[in-house]
Write a protein that holds these residues in place. Structure first.
Motif, PDB file in Angstrom:
ATOM      1  N   PRO A 366      13.575 -20.679 -14.820  1.00 33.78           N
ATOM      2  CA  PRO A 366      13.629 -21.006 -16.067  1.00 33.78           C
ATOM      3  C   PRO A 366      14.922 -20.729 -17.187  1.00 33.78           C
ATOM      4  CG  PRO A 366      12.069 -18.906 -15.562  1.00 33.78           C
ATOM      5  CD  PRO A 366      12.919 -19.550 -14.353  1.00 33.78           C
ATOM      6  N   ALA A 367      15.349 -19.757 -16.714  1.00 34.99           N
ATOM      7  CA  ALA A 367      16.424 -19.271 -17.679  1.00 34.99           C
ATOM      8  C   ALA A 367      17.660 -20.096 -17.223  1.00 34.99           C
ATOM      9  CB  ALA A 367      17.072 -17.717 -17.367  1.00 34.99           C
ATOM     10  N   ALA A 368      17.954 -20.757 -16.213  1.00 34.37           N
ATOM     11  CA  ALA A 368      19.219 -21.516 -15.819  1.00 34.37           C
ATOM     12  C   ALA A 368      18.757 -22.746 -16.470  1.00 34.37           C
ATOM     13  CB  ALA A 368      19.095 -21.739 -13.990  1.00 34.37           C
ATOM     14  N   ALA A 369      17.232 -23.227 -16.201  1.00 32.21           N
ATOM     15  CA  ALA A 369      16.954 -24.694 -16.772  1.00 32.21           C
ATOM     16  C   ALA A 369      17.076 -24.765 -18.201  1.00 32.21           C
ATOM     17  CB  ALA A 369      15.489 -24.938 -16.217  1.00 32.21           C
ATOM     18  N   ALA A 370      16.842 -23.682 -19.018  1.00 34.21           N
ATOM     19  CA  ALA A 370      17.075 -23.628 -20.479  1.00 34.21           C
ATOM     20  C   ALA A 370      18.548 -23.399 -20.916  1.00 34.21           C
ATOM     21  CB  ALA A 370      16.196 -22.745 -20.923  1.00 34.21           C
ATOM     22  N   GLY A 371      19.284 -23.152 -19.776  1.00 34.98           N
ATOM     23  CA  GLY A 371      20.750 -22.775 -20.285  1.00 34.98           C
ATOM     24  C   GLY A 371      20.724 -21.501 -21.148  1.00 34.98           C
ATOM     25  N   LYS A 372      20.061 -20.679 -20.616  1.00 40.89           N
ATOM     26  CA  LYS A 372      20.004 -19.241 -21.377  1.00 40.89           C
ATOM     27  C   LYS A 372      20.317 -18.040 -20.292  1.00 40.89           C
ATOM     28  CE  LYS A 372      16.693 -20.584 -24.940  1.00 40.89           C
ATOM     29  NZ  LYS A 372      15.055 -20.448 -25.560  1.00 40.89           N
ATOM     30  N   PRO A 373      21.032 -16.944 -20.956  1.00 41.76           N
ATOM     31  CA  PRO A 373      21.175 -16.111 -20.192  1.00 41.76           C
ATOM     32  C   PRO A 373      19.967 -15.296 -19.830  1.00 41.76           C
ATOM     33  CG  PRO A 373      21.875 -15.573 -22.229  1.00 41.76           C
ATOM     34  CD  PRO A 373      21.484 -17.019 -22.379  1.00 41.76           C
ATOM     35  N   GLY A 374      20.088 -14.653 -18.388  1.00 44.30           N
ATOM     36  CA  GLY A 374      18.804 -13.944 -18.042  1.00 44.30           C
ATOM     37  C   GLY A 374      18.798 -14.032 -16.380  1.00 44.30           C
ATOM     38  N   PHE A 375      18.144 -13.187 -15.836  1.00 41.71           N
ATOM     39  CA  PHE A 375      17.914 -13.211 -14.420  1.00 41.71           C
ATOM     40  C   PHE A 375      16.785 -13.807 -14.031  1.00 41.71           C
ATOM     41  CE2 PHE A 375      16.243 -11.391 -10.556  1.00 41.71           C
ATOM     42  CZ  PHE A 375      17.244 -11.498  -9.751  1.00 41.71           C
ATOM     43  N   ASP A 376      16.809 -15.086 -13.129  1.00 42.32           N
ATOM     44  CA  ASP A 376      15.904 -15.997 -12.450  1.00 42.32           C
ATOM     45  C   ASP A 376      15.340 -15.328 -11.073  1.00 42.32           C
ATOM     46  OD1 ASP A 376      15.432 -17.749 -14.625  1.00 42.32           O
ATOM     47  OD2 ASP A 376      17.406 -18.670 -13.796  1.00 42.32           O
ATOM     48  N   PRO A 377      14.135 -15.157 -10.892  1.00 39.00           N
ATOM     49  CA  PRO A 377      13.629 -14.527  -9.782  1.00 39.00           C
ATOM     50  C   PRO A 377      13.738 -15.225  -8.531  1.00 39.00           C
ATOM     51  CG  PRO A 377      11.734 -15.336 -11.136  1.00 39.00           C
ATOM     52  CD  PRO A 377      13.105 -15.437 -11.902  1.00 39.00           C
ATOM     53  N   PHE A 378      14.180 -16.488  -8.702  1.00 37.43           N
ATOM     54  CA  PHE A 378      14.507 -17.772  -7.672  1.00 37.43           C
ATOM     55  C   PHE A 378      15.711 -18.284  -7.940  1.00 37.43           C
ATOM     56  CE2 PHE A 378       9.933 -17.356  -8.245  1.00 37.43           C
ATOM     57  CZ  PHE A 378       9.378 -17.173  -6.996  1.00 37.43           C
ATOM     58  N   LYS A 379      16.246 -18.672  -6.604  1.00 37.21           N
ATOM     59  CA  LYS A 379      17.751 -19.013  -6.482  1.00 37.21           C
ATOM     60  C   LYS A 379      17.400 -20.260  -5.772  1.00 37.21           C
ATOM     61  CE  LYS A 379      22.595 -18.970  -5.419  1.00 37.21           C
ATOM     62  NZ  LYS A 379      23.587 -18.415  -4.723  1.00 37.21           N
ATOM     63  N   VAL A 380      17.353 -21.479  -6.225  1.00 33.23           N
ATOM     64  CA  VAL A 380      17.123 -22.984  -5.960  1.00 33.23           C
ATOM     65  C   VAL A 380      18.142 -23.815  -5.532  1.00 33.23           C
ATOM     66  CG1 VAL A 380      15.559 -25.102  -6.096  1.00 33.23           C
ATOM     67  CG2 VAL A 380      14.890 -22.649  -7.324  1.00 33.23           C
ATOM     68  N   THR A 381      18.299 -24.252  -4.406  1.00 34.97           N
ATOM     69  CA  THR A 381      19.122 -25.502  -3.985  1.00 34.97           C
ATOM     70  C   THR A 381      18.575 -26.510  -3.708  1.00 34.97           C
ATOM     71  OG1 THR A 381      20.624 -23.467  -3.007  1.00 34.97           O
ATOM     72  CG2 THR A 381      21.123 -25.901  -2.299  1.00 34.97           C
ATOM     73  N   THR A 382      19.070 -27.572  -4.458  1.00 38.57           N
ATOM     74  CA  THR A 382      18.060 -29.014  -4.157  1.00 38.57           C
ATOM     75  C   THR A 382      19.039 -29.770  -3.503  1.00 38.57           C
ATOM     76  OG1 THR A 382      17.084 -28.700  -6.425  1.00 38.57           O
ATOM     77  CG2 THR A 382      17.277 -30.797  -5.424  1.00 38.57           C
ATOM     78  N   ILE A 383      18.482 -30.598  -2.135  1.00 35.55           N
ATOM     79  CA  ILE A 383      19.268 -31.365  -1.301  1.00 35.55           C
ATOM     80  C   ILE A 383      18.601 -32.571  -1.223  1.00 35.55           C
ATOM     81  CG2 ILE A 383      18.412 -30.339   0.815  1.00 35.55           C
ATOM     82  CD1 ILE A 383      21.179 -30.391   1.919  1.00 35.55           C
ATOM     83  N   ARG A 384      18.974 -33.790  -1.029  1.00 36.99           N
ATOM     84  CA  ARG A 384      18.169 -34.714  -0.774  1.00 36.99           C
ATOM     85  C   ARG A 384      17.874 -35.174   0.868  1.00 36.99           C
ATOM     86  NH1 ARG A 384      19.089 -38.870  -4.804  1.00 36.99           N
ATOM     87  NH2 ARG A 384      20.454 -38.143  -6.331  1.00 36.99           N
TER      88      ARG A 384
END
Length: 710
Positions: A366-384
Motif C-alpha cells: 500500500p505504501a509503494a502503490a500510493a507513492g508514500k514513505p513507509g514500510f510494506d510487509p510484502f515485496k512484490v515482483t510482477t512478471i508476465r
C-alpha cells in the motif's frame, strides 16, 4: 535359608526318643507262673490302643526335638521372590523415573532428588556378584546391559536429570527382555517413580494381560515399586504459545496467543505472562485462571530484528506452582524484512489500472502503490507469464498465478517442487485460464498440487456475494468480532470441486466454493473462484480485499520446515548447492555435537535424532568465505507431564492384582533395608519356639491323662 545352619545337626537328636523307647522295652522280660491261669486275659483292643498312645507320644517327642533344632538354626522365608540360597545371586532391573514431573519441589527439594537417593539405595542393597541393568523412564531407548559394577550404576543414577515423559509400559517390556536373557533363577524388577498416573497410562488391561504371557512358565516376574512424593496435583503451566498471523515481519504487529493451564482446584488470579525475545521483554499481560481451566491470552508485539529468533512466553510467579520448567515455553520463528511475493500475471495490459496485478500490488504494497514513505510487509515482483522461468521462484516465498492461461511442463514441475519445499501458492484464475490444462497438468485427478478441480465459469445472471466464511481459519482471523460479511458483488466465478483433504475457507451465497486451501509437502496452496482484479466482481473495491489478501499471503508464506518439535522428532536441515559446508549442534545441556552432511546430488542434509531433552537446539552451518548460519530448533516439554494427577488406590490395587506388583510405601525403614529384608526373608524361629512349647505341653498333658487311666 538358615542364618545358623550348623544347628540343623540337632535334627539327629530327634532319634533319641526312639532309642530311649526301644531301650525301655528291652528291660522287661515275660515270665510265666502257675497262678497266672487265674488272671483275666487282656483285651486285644485295649492292648492296641495302648500301643497307639505310646506311638503318638513318641512322635510328639521326636517332633519337639526336631522343631527345637530348626528354630535354633534361625530359618528364613521370603514372600516376594524365590529365596536366594546361600551364595546365590540376583539379577535386578532398576527402572528409574526421570520424567519432567519429578522436578516438582517438595520440602525444599525436587522429587528427582529423592528418586535418585532411593534408586541408589536399591543398588547399594545388592550384594557382591549380583548383576544389575538400569532403565531410565523418560529417556526412550535408554538402558544399560547387565553389569556387576554396582558403583558405576550408582554413579549413572546420580547424574540423572528430569527430561521427558515416563512410559512404564515401554520400560517394563525392555526390563522383561533383559531378564529373559539372564540365566539367573533369582530375578526381579524394582521401579522407583513418583505417583503420576500418566506414566502408567499404557499399562492398561490389554498390556497387563499380555504381560502375564511374557513371564517364564510357572515363574511370575516379581515387581517392586517404590513410589516417591506426595499426591498433590496442583500445577500451573504454559500449555502453548503461537503466532496467529504468520509470517513475522519486522516492525509489523503480530498477534501472540499464549494458553495457561491451571491443573489445580484453586483459582489463580492476576497471573502475569511475559513475552520476550533474546532475553528482552517485549510485552506482558495478566490473566485470571479458574480451577481446572485452559485460559487463552492474546498479546500484541512488534519484532524489529530480522532473522531466526526464539520467542519465549513465561508465567511470572514469586514461587512456582507445581513444575517450574513448564512455566515457560519457547517458539522458534523467522523475522523477515518483508515477505517476497512473485506475482505471475497473464494480463498486464494498459492502462496500469487495468492490469491483472494492479489491485494485488495495491493491497500487498500500500505504501509503494500510493507513492508514500513507509514500510510494506510484502515485496512484490510482477512478471508476465511468457517470461517467467523456474529460476524466478528461487528468491520467492509466495507465488501467485493471476489469470495465467497455462504453464509449461518445466514451469509446472518447478512450481510443484517449490511448494513441496515449503513455498506458498495462490491461484486466482480468470478469463484467460485454460481449464483443461489446469486440471490435467496441475490437478491431475487429485494427485497434483491444486486443491480443487476447475469447471468452466458460472454466470448466474444475477449479482451474488460471499455467503459464509470459516472464522477459525487463520486467513479470516481479522473478521472476528464483526457481524457483517463483505458487501461484494460477484457476477461470474469458476465452480471449484475440492479434494477430500482440502479445507473450504469461504463460500458464495449460492453455496459454491469461493476460497479453498490444502497442504502439499511442507508448503500450502490456496485457490480463489474469481480473479484478483475487478473484471468479475467488486471485491477489490471493498474493505475486505486488503486484509484478506494480506492474511492469505502471510499464511501461505508461513509453511516450510517447522522448527518447533515434539520430543524425539529429528532435527533436519537441508540445502542445495555443490559447496562444502560443515555443521554442529549446540544442545540444551551445553554439548556441541559435530554433524556429518549427507549428500544426494545437488542436495545435502544434516540430521540429529536424539532430541528427547526439551529445550533450544542451535544448529550452526559454516560455509567457507561466508557468514555462519545459526538456526534455532525448539523441542517442547511433553504436555502430558504437566498433569500431576496421581494413581488412585483402585489403580494401584489393579496393578498389584494383575501383575503381582508389590508397593513399598515410605516407612521408618530405608528402601535398602526393606529390599534386603525381602531378599533375605523373614525369621520364623519365634513361631517354631512356640510350636516347641505347644508340643511339650501337649505331650505332658497326654502322658498324665493316659497314665491315670491305667
Amino acid at each position: 535359608m538358615f542364618l545358623n545352619p550348623l544347628m540343623l545337626a540337632g535334627l539327629g537328636g530327634a532319634v533319641l526318643p526312639l532309642v530311649l523307647h526301644l531301650l525301655a522295652r528291652s528291660r522287661f522280660r515275660t515270665v510265666d507262673w502257675a497262678a497266672m491261669m487265674f488272671l483275666q486275659a487282656a483285651d486285644p483292643r485295649e492292648r492296641q490302643s495302648t500301643r497307639l498312645r505310646q506311638f503318638l507320644l513318641l512322635l510328639l517327642r521326636m517332633v519337639l526335638v526336631s522343631l527345637l533344632a530348626v528354630a535354633l538354626a534361625r530359618p528364613l522365608v521370603s514372600d516376594s521372590f524365590a529365596a536366594v540360597a546361600s551364595g546365590g545371586h540376583l539379577s535386578t532391573v532398576v527402572i528409574v523415573d526421570a520424567s519432567l514431573s519429578t522436578s516438582v519441589v517438595e520440602n525444599g527439594k525436587p522429587r528427582s532428588e529423592f528418586i535418585r537417593q532411593s534408586a541408589i539405595q536399591v543398588v547399594t542393597s545388592m550384594q557382591k556378584g549380583d548383576e544389575v541393568a538400569l532403565i531410565i523412564a523418560g529417556l526412550p531407548g535408554h538402558s544399560t546391559q547387565w553389569t556387576t559394577d554396582l558403583t558405576h550404576v550408582a554413579d549413572d543414577i546420580a547424574s540423572l536429570r528430569p527430561a521427558g515423559r515416563a512410559n512404564m509400559a515401554e520400560a517394563l517390556v525392555r526390563a522383561s527382555d533383559l531378564l529373559n536373557r539372564s540365566e539367573s533363577q533369582n530375578r526381579r524388577i524394582v521401579i522407583v517413580t513418583d505417583r503420576q498416573a500418566v506414566s502408567w497410562r499404557e499399562v492398561d488391561v490389554a498390556f497387563r494381560s499380555a504381560w502375564r504371557s511374557r513371564s517364564r512358565p510357572g515363574a511370575a516376574l516379581p515387581i517392586t515399586v517404590a513410589p516417591v512424593g506426595n499426591t498433590s496435583a496442583d500445577n500451573l503451566a504454559m500449555a502453548s504459545v503461537s503466532v496467529l498471523n504468520p509470517p513475522v515481519v519486522r516492525d509489523q504487529p503480530i498477534e501472540i496467543e499464549a494458553r495457561i493451564r491451571n491443573y489445580g482446584n484453586v483459582r489463580r488470579a492476576g497471573v502475569v505472562v511475559s513475552v520476550g525475545i533474546g532475553g528482552r521483554e517485549i510485552t506482558r499481560a495478566t490473566v485470571d485462571c479458574p480451577p481446572d481451566s485452559n485460559v487463552p491470552l492474546r498479546l500484541s508485539a512488534r519484532l524489529n530484528e530480522p532473522g531466526p529468533a526464539v520467542l519465549n512466553a513465561a508465567i511470572q510467579m514469586p514461587t512456582p506452582i507445581g513444575i517450574a520448567s513448564d512455566d515457560a515455553m519457547d517458539l522458534s520463528l523467522d523475522v523477515a524484512d518483508a515477505t517476497k511475493v512473485l506475482l505471475i500475471s497473464g494480463d498486464e495490459r494498459a492502462p496500469k489500472s487495468s492490469a491483472e496485478s494492479f489491485f494485488a500490488n495495491a493491497a500487498l504494497q500500500p505504501a509503494a502503490a500510493a507513492g508514500k514513505p513507509g514500510f510494506d510487509p510484502f515485496k512484490v515482483t510482477t512478471i508476465r507469464t511468457a517470461t517467467v522461468t523456474p529460476a524466478d521462484l528461487q528468491s520467492a516465498q509466495v507465488a501467485v498465478l493471476a489469470n495465467v492461461d497455462s504453464l509449461s511442463p518445466a514451469m509446472a514441475t518447478a512450481l510443484e517442487q517449490f511448494i513441496y519445499d515449503g513455498g506458498g501458492l495462490l491461484v486466482a484464475p480468470g478469463s484467460l485460464t485454460r481449464v483443461d490444462d489446469y486440471n490435467d497438468r496441475l490437478y491431475r485427478d487429485g494427485a497434483g498440487f491444486l486443491p480443487a478441480r476447475l469447471t468452466l465459469p458460472a454466470d448466474a445472471g444475477q449479482v451474488i456475494g460471499i455467503g459464509q466464511v470459516d472464522l477459525a481459519h487463520p486467513t479470516i482471523q481479522f473478521l472476528r468480532g464483526r457481524s457483517e460479511l463483505p458487501a461484494a458483488s460477484i457476477g461470474k466465478w469458476f465452480r471449484l470441486s475440492p479434494r477430500s483433504d482440502a479445507r473450504i475457507i469461504a463460500s458464495l451465497s449460492t453455496g459454491d466454493v469461493f476460497a479453498v486451501e490444502s497442504t502439499v509437502g511442507r508448503g500450502r496452496v490456496m485457490m480463489f473462484a474469481t480473479p484478483l482484479d475487478a473484471d468479475w466482481s467488486t471485491l477489490p473495491l471493498t474493505s475486505f480485499y486488503l486484509p484478506f489478501l494480506q492474511s492469505s499471503s502471510r499464511w501461505l508464506a508461513g509453511g516450510g520446515a517447522d522448527r518447533n518439535l515434539s520430543p524425539g522428532t529429528p532435527i533436519v536441515y537441508s540445502w542445495t548447492g555443490s559447496e562444502t559446508r560443515t555443521a554442529s549442534l549446540l544442545t540444551p545441556d551445553g554439548r556441541t555435537i559435530a554433524l556429518d552432511p549427507q549428500r544426494q546430488g545437488e542436495r545435502a542434509e544434516v540430521r540429529y535424532g536424539q532430541t528427547h531433552s526439551p529445550g533450544v537446539y542451535r544448529l550452526r552451518v559454516s560455509n567457507s568465505g561466508k557468514r555462519d548460519t545459526i538456526v534455532p530448533y525448539v523441542v517442547g516439554n511433553p504436555s502430558d507431564e504437566s498433569d500431576l494427577t496421581p494413581l488412585t488406590k483402585n489403580a494401584w490395587s489393579e496393578l498389584q492384582r494383575d501383575m503381582q506388583l508389590q508397593v513399598i510405601e515410605p516407612t521408618g525403614q530405608s528402601i535398602a533395608d526393606l529390599l534386603a529384608a525381602k531378599r533375605a526373608g523373614h525369621e520364623i524361629w519365634g513361631l517354631l519356639i512356640l510350636a516347641v512349647i505347644a508340643c511339650a505341653l501337649l505331650e505332658t498333658w497326654l502322658s498324665g491323662r493316659w497314665s491315670s487311666e491305667v
